[in-house]
Design an enzyme around this catalytic site. Structure first.
Site, PDB file in Angstrom:
ATOM      1  N   ASN A  84      16.399   1.075 -10.425  1.00  0.00           N
ATOM      2  CA  ASN A  84      16.783   0.448 -11.571  1.00  0.00           C
ATOM      3  C   ASN A  84      15.681   0.072 -13.058  1.00  0.00           C
ATOM      4  OD1 ASN A  84      18.132  -1.547 -13.367  1.00  0.00           O
ATOM      5  ND2 ASN A  84      19.845  -1.915 -11.466  1.00  0.00           N
ATOM      6  N   HIS A 114      -8.634  -3.827  -8.362  1.00  0.00           N
ATOM      7  CA  HIS A 114     -10.178  -3.709  -9.027  1.00  0.00           C
ATOM      8  C   HIS A 114     -11.012  -4.712  -7.394  1.00  0.00           C
ATOM      9  CE1 HIS A 114      -9.017  -2.690 -12.954  1.00  0.00           C
ATOM     10  NE2 HIS A 114      -8.652  -3.694 -12.734  1.00  0.00           N
ATOM     11  N   ALA A 157      14.382 -10.501  -2.912  1.00  0.00           N
ATOM     12  CA  ALA A 157      14.456 -11.119  -4.285  1.00  0.00           C
ATOM     13  C   ALA A 157      12.909 -11.890  -4.499  1.00  0.00           C
ATOM     14  CB  ALA A 157      15.113 -11.287  -5.139  1.00  0.00           C
TER      15      ALA A 157
END
Length: 205
Positions: A84, A114, A157
């Site tokens: 999406n 990192h 979500a």
């Protein structure tokens, strides 16, 4: 070069870092063209995405721009994959997406990072992400390098996954509890109790 835990390490001012930078520029040019397209330009989107990853995607692949990446050549996608709007894939460590995966808007799959050691922090690291068959990654989720999401799983979500391997979608509570305990040292119930206790202390302070 990768080390024993599958972490790729690229130090600055080396031939590897120069190649990485060149690939970033290549990806930025391709995605700039891709992001000018609309939902109705599905064939052109597939063609540009195929150029980006260096392999032709299946006709069932569907992506809605905009889309962002800092490489692209380490992305591998299966059949019937849906991506999406406004997703970001940083694929330096390797990103494998199996068949029938659905990826919601604003999802970030970030294999690059990192080192924590300050003296090494200008180096770039990459750990692989693997997304199993029939996974749904819902809107706004973030998946960090080193994570495997097992088939049929749902990533909630707005969640963030780092260094926890989901297995078989946690099809039953007992299996979920065993995997959760293995990674956190706590049962889900004890974890919830500790979380509520911390929230209560924070509200009182």
């Amino acid at each position: 070069m990768p080390n024993e835990d599958r972490t790729k390490i690229i130090c600055g001012r080396t031939p590897e870092s120069a190649a990485m930078l060149a690939n970033v520029k290549r990806a930025m040019a391709i995605t700039a063209n891709l992001n000018r397209l609309t939902f109705n330009d599905a064939d052109e989107i597939r063609a540009l995405f195929s150029e980006l990853i260096g392999k032709k995607v299946d006709e069932s692949f569907l992506l809605i721009p905009p889309f962002y990446t800092a490489g692209g050549d380490e992305i591998r996608v299966g059949r019937n994959v849906f991506v999406n709007q406004n997703c970001t894939f940083y694929d330096l460590g390797g990103l494998d997406i199996a068949d029938d995966v659905m990826i919601g808007p604003n999802v970030s799959l970030i294999t690059a990072g990192h080192p924590l050691e300050p003296s090494q922090r200008r180096s770039t690291t990459g750990k692989p992400i693997a997304i199993g068959k029939n996974v749904w990654i819902a809107a706004g989720a973030i998946v960090i390098g080193g994570v495997t999401v097992g088939e049929n799983s749902v990533v909630a979500a707005g969640s963030a996954l780092a260094q926890i391997a989901f297995e078989a979608g946690f099809a039953d509570h007992a299996h979920f509890s065993n995997v959760f305990r293995r990674h956190t040292g706590l049962t889900p119930l004890n974890y919830r109790r500790q979380f509520k206790s911390r929230v209560g202390h924070a509200r009182q302070s």
